[in-house]
Design a protein around this motif. Structure first.
Motif, PDB file in Angstrom:
ATOM      1  N   ARG A   1       0.775  -1.089  -0.051  1.00 53.42           N
ATOM      2  CA  ARG A   1      -0.161   0.170  -0.011  1.00 53.42           C
ATOM      3  C   ARG A   1       0.870   1.265  -0.026  1.00 53.42           C
ATOM      4  O   ARG A   1       0.426   2.183   0.769  1.00 53.42           O
ATOM      5  N   ALA A   2       1.892   1.316  -0.745  1.00 51.73           N
ATOM      6  CA  ALA A   2       3.009   2.463  -0.749  1.00 51.73           C
ATOM      7  C   ALA A   2       1.727   3.556  -1.579  1.00 51.73           C
ATOM      8  O   ALA A   2       0.926   3.359  -2.241  1.00 51.73           O
ATOM      9  N   ALA A   3       2.132   4.826  -1.264  1.00 53.05           N
ATOM     10  CA  ALA A   3       1.478   5.752  -1.812  1.00 53.05           C
ATOM     11  C   ALA A   3       1.757   6.150  -3.247  1.00 53.05           C
ATOM     12  O   ALA A   3       1.051   6.629  -4.008  1.00 53.05           O
ATOM     13  N   ASP A   4       2.945   5.936  -3.570  1.00 52.96           N
ATOM     14  CA  ASP A   4       3.414   6.158  -5.135  1.00 52.96           C
ATOM     15  C   ASP A   4       4.289   4.802  -5.559  1.00 52.96           C
ATOM     16  O   ASP A   4       5.179   4.436  -5.022  1.00 52.96           O
ATOM     17  N   CYS A   5       3.517   4.116  -6.154  1.00 52.64           N
ATOM     18  CA  CYS A   5       3.818   2.779  -6.793  1.00 52.64           C
ATOM     19  C   CYS A   5       4.479   2.698  -8.061  1.00 52.64           C
ATOM     20  O   CYS A   5       5.032   1.783  -8.815  1.00 52.64           O
ATOM     21  N   GLY A   6       4.900   3.961  -8.377  1.00 49.78           N
ATOM     22  CA  GLY A   6       5.455   4.054  -9.918  1.00 49.78           C
ATOM     23  C   GLY A   6       7.067   3.747  -9.776  1.00 49.78           C
ATOM     24  O   GLY A   6       7.603   3.814  -8.831  1.00 49.78           O
ATOM     25  N   ALA A   7       7.413   3.382 -10.867  1.00 46.33           N
ATOM     26  CA  ALA A   7       9.039   2.923 -11.125  1.00 46.33           C
ATOM     27  C   ALA A   7       9.856   4.157 -10.963  1.00 46.33           C
ATOM     28  O   ALA A   7      11.018   3.899 -10.582  1.00 46.33           O
ATOM     29  N   GLU A   8       9.631   5.300 -11.071  1.00 43.45           N
ATOM     30  CA  GLU A   8      10.408   6.333 -10.979  1.00 43.45           C
ATOM     31  C   GLU A   8      10.006   7.320  -9.643  1.00 43.45           C
ATOM     32  O   GLU A   8      10.787   8.426  -9.456  1.00 43.45           O
ATOM     33  N   ALA A   9       9.419   6.503  -8.723  1.00 39.57           N
ATOM     34  CA  ALA A   9       9.360   7.332  -7.457  1.00 39.57           C
ATOM     35  C   ALA A   9      10.709   7.563  -6.725  1.00 39.57           C
ATOM     36  O   ALA A   9      11.420   6.459  -6.918  1.00 39.57           O
ATOM     37  N   PRO A  10      10.729   8.432  -6.167  1.00 47.63           N
ATOM     38  CA  PRO A  10      12.140   8.554  -5.293  1.00 47.63           C
ATOM     39  C   PRO A  10      12.249   7.302  -4.400  1.00 47.63           C
ATOM     40  O   PRO A  10      11.531   6.720  -3.745  1.00 47.63           O
ATOM     41  N   ALA A  11      13.768   7.114  -4.296  1.00 51.95           N
ATOM     42  CA  ALA A  11      13.907   5.695  -3.548  1.00 51.95           C
ATOM     43  C   ALA A  11      13.643   5.644  -2.174  1.00 51.95           C
ATOM     44  O   ALA A  11      13.390   4.728  -1.443  1.00 51.95           O
ATOM     45  N   ASP A  12      13.752   7.021  -1.595  1.00 53.31           N
ATOM     46  CA  ASP A  12      13.390   7.163   0.009  1.00 53.31           C
ATOM     47  C   ASP A  12      12.119   7.393  -0.030  1.00 53.31           C
ATOM     48  O   ASP A  12      11.893   7.741   1.186  1.00 53.31           O
ATOM     49  N   ASP A  13      11.123   7.299  -0.785  1.00 53.50           N
ATOM     50  CA  ASP A  13       9.708   7.841  -0.449  1.00 53.50           C
ATOM     51  C   ASP A  13       9.063   6.383   0.089  1.00 53.50           C
ATOM     52  O   ASP A  13       8.879   5.336  -0.751  1.00 53.50           O
ATOM     53  N   CYS A  14       8.877   6.383   1.292  1.00 55.06           N
ATOM     54  CA  CYS A  14       8.451   5.037   2.116  1.00 55.06           C
ATOM     55  C   CYS A  14       7.022   5.224   2.527  1.00 55.06           C
ATOM     56  O   CYS A  14       6.727   4.478   3.341  1.00 55.06           O
ATOM     57  N   HIS A  15       6.275   6.584   2.223  1.00 52.46           N
ATOM     58  CA  HIS A  15       4.908   6.736   2.762  1.00 52.46           C
ATOM     59  C   HIS A  15       3.770   5.647   2.209  1.00 52.46           C
ATOM     60  O   HIS A  15       3.971   5.482   0.960  1.00 52.46           O
ATOM     61  N   SER A  16       3.045   5.423   3.088  1.00 53.92           N
ATOM     62  CA  SER A  16       2.065   4.297   2.510  1.00 53.92           C
ATOM     63  C   SER A  16       0.584   4.609   3.511  1.00 53.92           C
ATOM     64  O   SER A  16       0.693   5.681   4.361  1.00 53.92           O
ATOM     65  N   ASP A  17      -0.485   3.974   2.984  1.00 55.61           N
ATOM     66  CA  ASP A  17      -1.669   3.951   3.842  1.00 55.61           C
ATOM     67  C   ASP A  17      -1.224   3.489   5.225  1.00 55.61           C
ATOM     68  O   ASP A  17      -2.195   3.946   6.189  1.00 55.61           O
ATOM     69  N   TRP A  18      -0.632   2.807   5.673  1.00 58.51           N
ATOM     70  CA  TRP A  18      -0.155   2.604   6.891  1.00 58.51           C
ATOM     71  C   TRP A  18       0.159   3.781   7.722  1.00 58.51           C
ATOM     72  O   TRP A  18      -0.394   3.738   9.043  1.00 58.51           O
ATOM     73  N   HIS A  19       1.037   4.618   7.124  1.00 58.34           N
ATOM     74  CA  HIS A  19       1.565   5.897   7.881  1.00 58.34           C
ATOM     75  C   HIS A  19       0.275   6.618   8.090  1.00 58.34           C
ATOM     76  O   HIS A  19       0.057   7.395   9.143  1.00 58.34           O
ATOM     77  N   THR A  20      -0.602   6.763   7.005  1.00 56.65           N
ATOM     78  CA  THR A  20      -1.828   7.494   7.089  1.00 56.65           C
ATOM     79  C   THR A  20      -2.717   7.010   8.363  1.00 56.65           C
ATOM     80  O   THR A  20      -3.324   7.906   9.053  1.00 56.65           O
ATOM     81  N   LEU A  21      -2.734   5.855   8.386  1.00 53.40           N
ATOM     82  CA  LEU A  21      -3.777   5.201   9.288  1.00 53.40           C
ATOM     83  C   LEU A  21      -3.402   5.567  10.798  1.00 53.40           C
ATOM     84  O   LEU A  21      -3.940   5.772  11.467  1.00 53.40           O
ATOM     85  N   PHE A  22      -2.013   5.396  10.871  1.00 54.59           N
ATOM     86  CA  PHE A  22      -1.316   5.639  12.264  1.00 54.59           C
ATOM     87  C   PHE A  22      -1.359   7.133  12.527  1.00 54.59           C
ATOM     88  O   PHE A  22      -1.599   7.475  13.758  1.00 54.59           O
ATOM     89  N   GLU A  23      -1.470   8.093  11.486  1.00 53.54           N
ATOM     90  CA  GLU A  23      -1.722   9.562  11.862  1.00 53.54           C
ATOM     91  C   GLU A  23      -2.847   9.775  12.244  1.00 53.54           C
ATOM     92  O   GLU A  23      -3.207  10.718  13.068  1.00 53.54           O
TER      93      GLU A  23
END
Length: 660
Positions: free
Chosen positions: A204-226
């Motif tokens: 459930r990564a926020a950006d599943c694109g192949a060219e997304a930044p390597a350090d972009d680890c945001h996901s629906d999990w993070h949204t849920l905890f926030e």
């Protein structure tokens, strides 16, 4: 839902590094030969953004851009998929506001409502996607009636069912107490390295694109905890009848006591004043006074003088080492021990108009700085790293009009001083003629009668704030006396050992770009959970034997790296967040009612007026009775007689009770 809004304008072509590519042709290549801008037309709704522009490379089919359902990445920014015939890819679009267009800030109610709508939509989408109602056997009616907390737990349980299988496929394993977000972030990073888009979607990564930044680890999990974290936030302090939240945030100096002379504790007050308080009512003679004073000199920070007299410092709070005891507004008989944290203020005036700080009238700035340095050197044994600033929230003491509006100092309290009659007489002699006073100010005796000490005093006329005001502070109508309410982030120190890793709490950077991190998740049964760490706390300091470091402006990466370099035993100082019950300063509601309300004050003064004077103590009265008998001597009879005439009653004219 809101009606669709038409979108027209010019779209800049995608640039390299924006992270948009198709499975066949990139959008950049598709418009490579086109002009720099393309005219777009479309519509914007509360659920999505959709617009298109003609393919000016030569094909007849247009480029169509459609955002993912209700996924708005901040202010007017959207991400989704673009299509042009068989070609497709990811896009990120953002509206560029003209510099002359003012940016309207939404009201607090509007922002709260928007967050509520966004979180409700987020929960409902996950509920449908994960088939939660079928798995749990819930009805739609029950789902609507459940709290966000229960909904979040149900969603989290379903997400965890898939996580173990995903991590096994990626060849990852974690200790028992590793936070879930740490596992998810490691999984997303591994899936990006492997180029596995399917696993990114399952994570459930926020950006599943192949060219997304390597350090972009945001996901629906993070949204849920926030959402869960903000759902538990407590409301801020609201106005009471005699207190008003202040918009002033003020920092006090804090020193951690590292001098061994404080091992057995030293008094804040001076030996002279403490000796007077300990002598019997008759005084006991000069010999006894000198003997008691000599014995107390070795137990006081500054010998015969108090800390205020010797260093010009007013101590507002002491936090005892190794426990949660908070001593607000400590009196002269309070002791400071080694490893305590002392919060203090040196008297000064802050001008809101000039935005500058200046010493109180009659004081030399260089001399005040020297005295402050001596006090801090006494506490810390010369260790400058043990001194730092801490922000506090304040409240304003106020009376209220019939309509409920705060008025500050009421009419019956104007032309007063904080201290006793002696201070009132001295102020009248020094400034009465220049100010045109015909009578001396009243003496409130705030500390002795109301057990209250001011942290500051805001003057409405000159727009100045007097910090650390003394006993000669002059009160004028409409001014705002300030008291400490609480620390902005109350400190809690938690000790960890290297052998306990992972500690079980996960950090995230605070929004706003000012630096700092907060705890977003605490793993159950982990060392952090066992020590009471909860989501919402900020990280303030890292402490180790012989040193400490202020990390309030550090990033998550810097703090995690520093923790990896800590010795075998260290402490993390957390700031209590808005998800916990906060310790309030002793505001003294009863005392505030007596002081700021005219009817209460009349009754209080009348009661004191009828008490015994020091010379009228009955025979055989001793101890507590003698202390109560001497209480009216603290009352400024002369000053209050002009404000409230008729308070004084004579015993001789009172009617005798019937039959007696």
């Amino acid at each position: 839902s809101a009606a669709a809004v038409g979108v027209t304008g010019r779209l800049a072509p995608f640039r390299e590094g924006q992270g948009c590519s198709g499975r066949g042709v990139t959008a950049d290549a598709a418009v490579k030969e086109a002009a720099d801008f393309a005219d777009v037309v479309g519509e914007l709704t509360a659920a999505m953004l959709r617009f298109e522009h003609a393919d000016r490379v030569g094909d007849d089919e247009p480029f169509v851009y459609q955002s993912e359902g209700s996924v708005a990445q901040g202010d007017s920014q959207f991400r989704g998929e673009w299509t042009c015939g068989a070609r497709t890819g990811r896009f990120v679009a953002g509206r560029q506001r003209p510099s002359e267009e003012p940016r309207k800030r939404k009201s607090a109610c509007r922002r709260k409502a928007d967050a509520e709508i966004k979180s409700k939509r987020f929960f409902n989408e996950l509920k449908d996607e994960l088939l939660i109602l079928e798995r749990l056997g819930w009805t739609e009616k029950r789902w609507k009636e459940e709290s966000k907390l229960e909904k979040g737990h149900a969603i989290l349980h379903e997400l965890r069912r898939e996580l173990d299988d995903i991590l096994i496929r990626l060849g990852l394993s974690f200790p028992a107490h590793a936070p879930l977000l740490e596992q998810v972030e490691a999984g997303i990073a591994a899936a990006r390295r492997a180029g596995n888009g399917a696993l990114l979607k399952r994570l459930r990564a926020a950006d599943c694109g192949a060219e997304a930044p390597a350090d972009d680890c945001h996901s629906d999990w993070h949204t849920l905890f926030e959402i869960q974290r903000h759902f538990s936030a407590l409301p801020p302090f609201r106005a009471t009848k005699y207190l008003e939240p202040s918009n002033i945030r003020h920092a006090l100096r804090c020193a951690e006591v590292a001098n061994c002379v404080f091992d057995d504790g030293l008094y804040i007050g001076g030996a002279r004043g403490l000796a007077e308080a300990r002598l019997p009512p008759g005084g006991g003679g000069d010999g006894l006074r000198q003997r008691v004073q000599a014995e107390l000199q070795r137990e006081c920070c500054a010998g015969d003088m108090s800390v205020d007299e010797a260093f010009g410092v007013q101590i507002q709070l002491i936090i005892r080492a190794g426990c949660s005891e908070f001593i607000w507004e400590p009196s002269a008989d309070a002791k400071i021990f080694a490893e305590d944290r002392v919060f203090y203020e040196q008297a000064h005036i802050w001008s809101e108009e000039k935005r500058c700080r200046c010493p109180v009238l009659g004081q030399d700035a260089g001399d005040m700085a020297r005295r402050l340095s001596e006090f801090e050197r006494l506490l810390t044994d010369g260790r400058e790293d043990q001194v730092y600033d801490e922000e506090f929230e304040l409240v304003e003491m106020t009376s209220r009009a019939e309509g409920g509006a705060a008025e500050g100092v009421p009419a019956f309290l104007e032309h007063s001083v904080t201290g006793d009659v002696e201070q009132a007489v001295e102020l009248f002699s020094a400034e009465g003629k220049d100010r045109g006073w015909t009578e001396r100010p009243k003496a409130l005796n705030l500390g002795r009668l109301f057990k209250t000490r001011l942290a500051g005093y805001r003057r409405q006329r000159t727009r100045e704030v007097v910090w650390g005001p003394g006993q000669d502070l002059y009160w004028e109508r409409g001014d705002r006396p300030l008291r400490l309410l609480q620390m902005a982030q109350e400190p809690v120190r938690v000790i960890f050992c290297r052998g306990e890793e992972p500690f079980g709490f996960h950090l995230q950077d605070l929004r706003g770009g000012a630096g700092g991190v907060e705890v977003i998740e605490v793993a159950e049964s982990s060392p952090a959970d066992a020590r009471g760490v909860v989501a919402g706390r900020t990280v303030k300091r890292l402490c180790w034997p012989g040193g400490s470091q202020d990390v309030r402006r550090w990033t998550r990466g810097q703090i995690e790296q520093a923790m990896r370099n800590m010795p075998g035993r260290f402490a993390v100082e957390f700031g209590k967040g808005d998800t916990e019950a906060r310790r309030h300063a002793p505001l003294g509601d009863a005392e505030m009612a007596i002081l700021m309300d005219e009817r209460f004050m009349r009754g209080f003064l009348h009661e004191l007026w009828q008490g015994y004077g020091e010379d009228d103590v009955p025979q055989g009265c001793s101890g507590r009775g003698r202390q109560r008998a001497g209480l009216p001597q603290l009352l400024d009879r002369e000053g209050w007689r002009g404000v409230f005439p008729g308070l004084e009653a004579r015993v001789g004219v009172l009617a005798a009770p019937a039959g007696g």
